[in-house]
Design an enzyme around this catalytic site. Structure first.
Site, PDB file in Angstrom:
ATOM      1  N   ASP A  67       1.306 -15.630   6.598  1.00  0.00           N
ATOM      2  CA  ASP A  67       0.861 -17.008   6.405  1.00  0.00           C
ATOM      3  C   ASP A  67       0.944 -17.423   4.945  1.00  0.00           C
ATOM      4  O   ASP A  67       1.276 -18.578   4.637  1.00  0.00           O
ATOM      5  CB  ASP A  67      -0.585 -17.171   6.903  1.00  0.00           C
ATOM      6  CG  ASP A  67      -0.666 -17.267   8.421  1.00  0.00           C
ATOM      7  OD1 ASP A  67       0.397 -17.315   9.082  1.00  0.00           O
ATOM      8  OD2 ASP A  67      -1.782 -17.318   8.964  1.00  0.00           O
ATOM      9  N   ARG A  81      12.615   4.305  12.532  1.00  0.00           N
ATOM     10  CA  ARG A  81      11.365   5.053  12.501  1.00  0.00           C
ATOM     11  C   ARG A  81      10.473   4.769  13.714  1.00  0.00           C
ATOM     12  O   ARG A  81      10.975   4.377  14.759  1.00  0.00           O
ATOM     13  CB  ARG A  81      10.669   4.760  11.179  1.00  0.00           C
ATOM     14  CG  ARG A  81      11.598   5.172   9.996  1.00  0.00           C
ATOM     15  CD  ARG A  81      10.965   4.905   8.670  1.00  0.00           C
ATOM     16  NE  ARG A  81       9.758   5.724   8.524  1.00  0.00           N
ATOM     17  CZ  ARG A  81       8.860   5.510   7.580  1.00  0.00           C
ATOM     18  NH1 ARG A  81       9.028   4.517   6.725  1.00  0.00           N
ATOM     19  NH2 ARG A  81       7.789   6.265   7.499  1.00  0.00           N
ATOM     20  N   PRO A 128       0.790  -1.222   0.000  1.00  0.00           N
ATOM     21  CA  PRO A 128       0.000   0.000   0.000  1.00  0.00           C
ATOM     22  C   PRO A 128       0.827   1.279   0.000  1.00  0.00           C
ATOM     23  O   PRO A 128       1.857   1.361   0.668  1.00  0.00           O
ATOM     24  CB  PRO A 128      -0.815  -0.109   1.294  1.00  0.00           C
ATOM     25  CG  PRO A 128      -0.109  -1.099   2.121  1.00  0.00           C
ATOM     26  CD  PRO A 128       0.572  -2.044   1.180  1.00  0.00           C
ATOM     27  N   ARG A 158       6.935   0.363  13.417  1.00  0.00           N
ATOM     28  CA  ARG A 158       7.537  -0.064  12.148  1.00  0.00           C
ATOM     29  C   ARG A 158       8.745  -0.972  12.392  1.00  0.00           C
ATOM     30  O   ARG A 158       9.390  -1.429  11.447  1.00  0.00           O
ATOM     31  CB  ARG A 158       7.972   1.139  11.323  1.00  0.00           C
ATOM     32  CG  ARG A 158       6.807   1.936  10.778  1.00  0.00           C
ATOM     33  CD  ARG A 158       7.203   2.796   9.591  1.00  0.00           C
ATOM     34  NE  ARG A 158       6.352   3.970   9.538  1.00  0.00           N
ATOM     35  CZ  ARG A 158       5.202   4.030   8.841  1.00  0.00           C
ATOM     36  NH1 ARG A 158       4.814   3.030   8.115  1.00  0.00           N
ATOM     37  NH2 ARG A 158       4.469   5.126   8.868  1.00  0.00           N
ATOM     38  N   ASN A 187       8.101  -5.706  -1.004  1.00  0.00           N
ATOM     39  CA  ASN A 187       8.048  -4.500  -0.175  1.00  0.00           C
ATOM     40  C   ASN A 187       6.597  -4.356   0.245  1.00  0.00           C
ATOM     41  O   ASN A 187       5.791  -3.772  -0.471  1.00  0.00           O
ATOM     42  CB  ASN A 187       8.521  -3.273  -0.959  1.00  0.00           C
ATOM     43  CG  ASN A 187       8.514  -2.036  -0.077  1.00  0.00           C
ATOM     44  OD1 ASN A 187       7.936  -2.044   1.014  1.00  0.00           O
ATOM     45  ND2 ASN A 187       9.154  -0.974  -0.537  1.00  0.00           N
ATOM     46  N   HIS A 221      12.765  -2.899   2.128  1.00  0.00           N
ATOM     47  CA  HIS A 221      12.205  -1.612   2.521  1.00  0.00           C
ATOM     48  C   HIS A 221      13.105  -0.499   2.001  1.00  0.00           C
ATOM     49  O   HIS A 221      14.333  -0.616   2.049  1.00  0.00           O
ATOM     50  CB  HIS A 221      12.096  -1.501   4.048  1.00  0.00           C
ATOM     51  CG  HIS A 221      11.231  -2.559   4.626  1.00  0.00           C
ATOM     52  ND1 HIS A 221       9.864  -2.539   4.540  1.00  0.00           N
ATOM     53  CD2 HIS A 221      11.539  -3.718   5.263  1.00  0.00           C
ATOM     54  CE1 HIS A 221       9.365  -3.620   5.115  1.00  0.00           C
ATOM     55  NE2 HIS A 221      10.355  -4.358   5.558  1.00  0.00           N
ATOM     56  N   ARG A 233       5.211  11.048  -1.884  1.00  0.00           N
ATOM     57  CA  ARG A 233       4.972  10.843  -0.451  1.00  0.00           C
ATOM     58  C   ARG A 233       6.264  11.030   0.334  1.00  0.00           C
ATOM     59  O   ARG A 233       7.247  10.345   0.082  1.00  0.00           O
ATOM     60  CB  ARG A 233       4.448   9.419  -0.248  1.00  0.00           C
ATOM     61  CG  ARG A 233       4.384   8.942   1.181  1.00  0.00           C
ATOM     62  CD  ARG A 233       4.150   7.430   1.207  1.00  0.00           C
ATOM     63  NE  ARG A 233       4.163   6.920   2.568  1.00  0.00           N
ATOM     64  CZ  ARG A 233       4.374   5.654   2.864  1.00  0.00           C
ATOM     65  NH1 ARG A 233       4.600   4.757   1.911  1.00  0.00           N
ATOM     66  NH2 ARG A 233       4.375   5.257   4.132  1.00  0.00           N
ATOM     67  N   ALA A 263       3.049  -0.855   4.644  1.00  0.00           N
ATOM     68  CA  ALA A 263       2.452  -0.867   5.983  1.00  0.00           C
ATOM     69  C   ALA A 263       2.017  -2.266   6.411  1.00  0.00           C
ATOM     70  O   ALA A 263       1.998  -2.565   7.607  1.00  0.00           O
ATOM     71  CB  ALA A 263       1.259   0.082   6.029  1.00  0.00           C
ATOM     72  N   TYR A 269      11.506   8.870   1.477  1.00  0.00           N
ATOM     73  CA  TYR A 269      11.491   7.862   0.420  1.00  0.00           C
ATOM     74  C   TYR A 269      12.189   8.287  -0.874  1.00  0.00           C
ATOM     75  O   TYR A 269      12.251   7.516  -1.821  1.00  0.00           O
ATOM     76  CB  TYR A 269      10.034   7.481   0.103  1.00  0.00           C
ATOM     77  CG  TYR A 269       9.323   6.856   1.259  1.00  0.00           C
ATOM     78  CD1 TYR A 269       9.583   5.527   1.618  1.00  0.00           C
ATOM     79  CD2 TYR A 269       8.411   7.570   2.021  1.00  0.00           C
ATOM     80  CE1 TYR A 269       8.939   4.950   2.702  1.00  0.00           C
ATOM     81  CE2 TYR A 269       7.766   7.000   3.090  1.00  0.00           C
ATOM     82  CZ  TYR A 269       8.026   5.697   3.436  1.00  0.00           C
ATOM     83  OH  TYR A 269       7.396   5.122   4.496  1.00  0.00           O
ATOM     84  N   GLU A 271      12.576  -9.799   1.818  1.00  0.00           N
ATOM     85  CA  GLU A 271      11.900  -8.598   2.314  1.00  0.00           C
ATOM     86  C   GLU A 271      12.705  -7.350   1.954  1.00  0.00           C
ATOM     87  O   GLU A 271      13.929  -7.324   2.117  1.00  0.00           O
ATOM     88  CB  GLU A 271      11.783  -8.721   3.842  1.00  0.00           C
ATOM     89  CG  GLU A 271      11.024  -7.582   4.489  1.00  0.00           C
ATOM     90  CD  GLU A 271      10.921  -7.786   6.002  1.00  0.00           C
ATOM     91  OE1 GLU A 271      11.520  -8.763   6.524  1.00  0.00           O
ATOM     92  OE2 GLU A 271      10.257  -6.974   6.658  1.00  0.00           O
ATOM     93  N   SER A 290      13.249   2.713   3.180  1.00  0.00           N
ATOM     94  CA  SER A 290      13.834   3.416   4.329  1.00  0.00           C
ATOM     95  C   SER A 290      14.335   2.390   5.341  1.00  0.00           C
ATOM     96  O   SER A 290      14.020   1.202   5.256  1.00  0.00           O
ATOM     97  CB  SER A 290      12.789   4.320   4.984  1.00  0.00           C
ATOM     98  OG  SER A 290      11.764   3.517   5.545  1.00  0.00           O
ATOM     99  N   HIS A 324       3.852  -4.673   8.955  1.00  0.00           N
ATOM    100  CA  HIS A 324       3.755  -4.586  10.404  1.00  0.00           C
ATOM    101  C   HIS A 324       2.427  -5.086  10.953  1.00  0.00           C
ATOM    102  O   HIS A 324       2.268  -5.235  12.153  1.00  0.00           O
ATOM    103  CB  HIS A 324       3.967  -3.137  10.834  1.00  0.00           C
ATOM    104  CG  HIS A 324       5.064  -2.465  10.094  1.00  0.00           C
ATOM    105  ND1 HIS A 324       6.378  -2.856  10.223  1.00  0.00           N
ATOM    106  CD2 HIS A 324       5.072  -1.471   9.160  1.00  0.00           C
ATOM    107  CE1 HIS A 324       7.129  -2.112   9.419  1.00  0.00           C
ATOM    108  NE2 HIS A 324       6.364  -1.273   8.766  1.00  0.00           N
TER     109      HIS A 324
END
Lengths: 145, 145, 145, 145, 145, 145, 145, 145, 145, 145, 145, 145
Positions: free
Chosen positions: I87, I107, I10, I111, I74, I100, I18, I77, I23, I98, I102, I80
């Site tokens: 699952d 943060r 998202p 997060r 990535n 990210h 943003r 949100a 970012y 995984e 940032s 978290h």
């Protein structure tokens, strides 16, 4: 002749009108009369007072050092927030007995911790306004003791 | 005539010998005598018993439903660990008053939480063995009501 | 022929009289009859017992190793406090199914943690006394399975 | 004739292929067949569905208000994270029974808390796919009353 | 004609001079004028006061029982520490609306908990001094009901 | 002419039927009418929408960047669980005002934390459906301001 | 001649059969023999007992006051839950040495806290059944010491 | 010429008589003399005051904005409970130095957190009443600096 | 030829617009181009997609089981909050890396916890959009591995 | 012939002089002599060393892999803070027995957690310097198997 | 003539270059000069040293027992992590005064806890490098005292 | 030409021999060769070193300020305990990239918190020794960037 101070904290002046399902319908004046009767029976000199101001309660406890042999303290909400009152009790030699009308262990979490407890000789709670009479008697026994 | 049970939990049979700086030097036999005297003065029928076994205390509380009008309970260490005793108190209609010789709020953290408190009518603590006498009187007053 | 033990913990002997708004009005005798009926329908041999003593429940679970093929356990308050019962379940090969009459997840915080859960095969809760019938059937299926 | 909805949450469409050591080897199609057989035996009308989308599960629960008499809900991962699903259950009158294939109390900490539990009538868990059959029967019994 | 009390707690007398990046540059006198204008528009009788003393705020809330129909309370720092003020609100029948100039949820952790919230009818925060005008209007609507 | 979006989250479509003792008896259609009336009075263009899907709310907030001058958001259950919605608000320049019908500070613990709060300009809660009208007015003032 | 009591708590009667990967394959009878051999070598009089009942362990510890010079205690699961046993140890003068077969610090979180530790002279753990022999020797040295 | 206010909180008027093993035997009058001597040596104008009332301390700090160049504050028990005092310090430009007679980091847990610390320029503690002299000097250096 | 899916959660569609201080200013289209270039250099077939809907990400991960050899995720949100995504990753054999943009460890507290981490092969974070290129290469190496 | 290393951490070189009420009056030289005597009796080759430097203890443990058959480790303060020492123990095959002179479970909270425990075979504590002799013997028995 | 050691921990050798907005622009050489000047004024013999190695600081503190009358310790990062340094201070008779350049109570949470505090006589913090001068003077007064 | 330091913390010298199921079978010498090869490909000057001593790592990081353009740091166990290393990184301008061979988020709780993370530019973990090659490349890109 023993001298006992019964000291009441914030909102206890509303007794009888505030949440009667928790605190009962007796007023603070009724409680005063009850304490005076008990004191008379035991042959004790009693003063009964109330304040909504933390500083005034600290002042009263400090003064009790010279004016009273024992204190019965229902500190109300300050029971749970006032380190100043706790320090005042610790600073004087006069023994203090903690009193609550309701059973504070059955209520909100923040009412379960009492700063007063760690410096009081003991606690009576949950016995309604009759607890005042028992507390005066308990302090009398303690001083006789 | 009111019938009151004074029920004692684990290690209270060692009273007088166990940590006298905390619990005083009176023995459980002394306490029994004190309770009986208070009961006699108030015109109350009193039974006094003790057990180190959680199950026996649960049994005794269940039986109190039919045999007693009120219970004064010093559950000792089980105060802090026994949900079974708490459930037994909740299951019966007989009112239970919580009692402790020492001020449990001044001791180890794990002694500050009481399962008994959430189902008892009130608590008396920190007044030494004299607390037993006060508790019998408080239960008497409560039942007279 | 399967042999199933239905084992009940403290205060379940008061069923029907204790907090009926939580546990319903059926007595433990009614529950025993219900279990026996279910067992009969399934062709299962069933024993039904109750104790308020943690040690007796530990003994019973240890004995179940040789005497039963499965155990349905409503450990009552000991669910939340007894590592001894948890260890007994872990020590035997007989499968144990955890049962609660009320939905323990809707009640006090301390009733949300179950030592039994971490060693039981599964849990049924919140279905009232009918849960006993379902639990016997579930254990039957598990053993058949 | 009772109408029961069996509603499945995220990743349950992978049943049989996902961690078989935890969830067994039966597929969701097998489970559907099992539920339909149980429903037929009990004389119940049954719908069986699954979604990976939280919003669709909320929609389905809202619609169940008018279309079903009871819901068996295996909310999968949303059990532990979705207050929206919990609110949907609370908002409708249709009773909801919580179901889990594995014993969620034996797994990661975050799987021990269930938002569903606080609004469901009860929970069945740890009994494998046979739990579906038991849950349909339990809901049937509950509705029969 | 409705009577509304707008009551302000500690340090709000410094408004305009204290951390203007948080609280803006309007002074408490400006806020009073704004409230009076709103009250006039709505046809409401309004009193506006401030104190740095917890006891005085408790006294004022107790007195509001007879003197006002509603209270808009910005308790400042006491929001987070005063059970006495919370108890005073609970003790009176007069509805109290909680108000904060800044968004307390964006600030230090200890500002996120409000004792006032658990007894107030609602909260308005983060809208600057304009929140006062909205709060008076909201109380007006609430009393009109 | 200002353009304001009033955006509602999961289960708010059940308003009036869901827990009326908490949320009142007005339906979402009633609320829409109320908002439109307020908007008309203020000379504001208003859109009113609702979704049970977190992703759709994220999409709607992203789109508000170009289509609206301000957003009034009652995120329902997502208030407490959705970092995605929080990130969407943080990603756009359009100001967002948080709204709740009930006083979320008086309810379950998990409803006390709001991800929305840390990125919203302010919060209005506990004022029932009238809070919608106040929120539209507050956003209007904020945009004028 | 020194008199030492080796006291064992719940489920230790299953030693050798219970989780042999944790506790080894020696039975409690084997351990008794080992202790007796060590006692004989040291010239110590030894009693070895076990109970699944908390109350019986409390009784045994109280009795040790007069009957033994030292106690080696493997309290099993009660290590982590019994304040009654802790209080019994504190109430007697006889020194108590805490013993565990497995390294309790490597196991579940709830096994890491020991009520016994705060009143025992020391702890030996993780050395298997040989720990019993070392513990008897350690108590012997302590009493000689 | 610099003007420095030395401000003392609750129970410090009992200095010398209150727990001398913690606070020493010097009285507050002795401390005042010590501060005045230090001030004289440094050529500083000094005011020394004390109050048991939180509101009066807030008032005094607000007034210090115009009347003093620096404040040495021993807030006593309010150090740990008063966000109002913290907010007053934050609201004024006058620098405040935190002072404690005892080492608060060695005492009860609740004395380890200081609201004052997060807005004071620094802290001196544990150096007895001599800390007052050092604090006046430190504030002098800071203002010179 | 390896097939790698780069999946974005998202609000990543707002990249570049943003919070550019967190970012960077590259858009998601730029990132797609960068990934495709890296893929081309390594001789890898690459798909790049984004969704604001948790359910669609779950669907996409499930589908990756058959369509891709590796996934670079990535999750934004949902990292978290989504046990459903966790699952889904656990349910498929396709390795997931995984990613990210940032450094999530610098943060907000919420997060710092990643459900994805416990099932991903590894994590790359804090390296800006260049992390995408490194992640594709890392997955390539892993699959070659 | 077995080779055993007795390794001591920070401040143990001050033994006998540091808090003798906690650690006794024997010096580290005395302890060394005691260990050597025990080793001689058992026919074991023994090295005894101490360091205040975490890195040197890590080096020593790594070297023990080839030079010793077992290690008795009193890591002192590093017990509670050093993951590096824990990792070194985990990295070598040589068994390590944890030793403490005092009963660490009776002291400050931060001394109750031991990183060493989770990788050591067992722990001996609270038995004073005699614990060293017992530990050497326990390691001897362990290696004999 | 008094002998005072000023001991500095890790990274203080970078003073003046490291985060000057927190620590100021004076170098450690400047601080040494300042301390020597203060010492000269007071007639004190002073040694000034620094180390990045925890073990060396432990060694230095142990040696201070015989070589110095007092220690001023700025333990830097080890303040918050080193029980070994805390134990060394507790093991020697030489008084230690804790010093920090910045106000550690205003910084990250992990900097608020100090192991040094529980064994130091007092603390001075937040007064910049001038705190060194005050600390030397405070130690001088303490030793004179 | 860029100069990059690859710095390794405690126990990494045992790589290949320590828990190969976690860390793989490559030795630190192999890793050095891999890094040198990557550096050669990129045209970077590389130094590779390791230490078990926290103080030496602090020294090395401080020296990197003048000797290197970037640091790749695998701090091993010190990642989770060393504020001194964190402070050293914060004190220098040279960028530091955090590296872990295993996925630290999948391991013990205490390995999930990294002091290094809050000052490093980013983190690469879980990619085995190949992560070293990626980290050198990532630092190269960052410095070019």
């Amino acid at each position: 002749m023993q001298r006992i101070l019964v000291l009441n904290g914030p909102n206890l002046n509303l007794l009888g009108q505030r949440q009667p399902e928790v605190y009962g319908s007796a007023t603070l004046a009724d409680v005063k009369t009850l304490c005076e009767q008990t004191a008379k029976n035991l042959g004790v000199q009693l003063k009964f007072s109330q304040s909504n101001h933390e500083g005034e309660l600290v002042d009263a406890l400090q003064a009790a050092q010279s004016d009273f042999d024992g204190v019965v303290l229902n500190a109300g909400a300050f029971t749970h927030t006032s380190i100043a009152i706790m320090d005042a009790i610790a600073a004087i030699d006069t023994p203090v007995l903690e009193l609550h009308i309701s059973n504070i262990h059955k209520r909100e979490d923040f009412r379960r911790h009492s700063y007063v407890s760690s410096v009081a000789i003991g606690m009576i709670c949950g016995l309604g306004v009759n607890g005042y009479s028992l507390a005066v008697r308990a302090m009398f026994d303690h001083l006789e003791g």
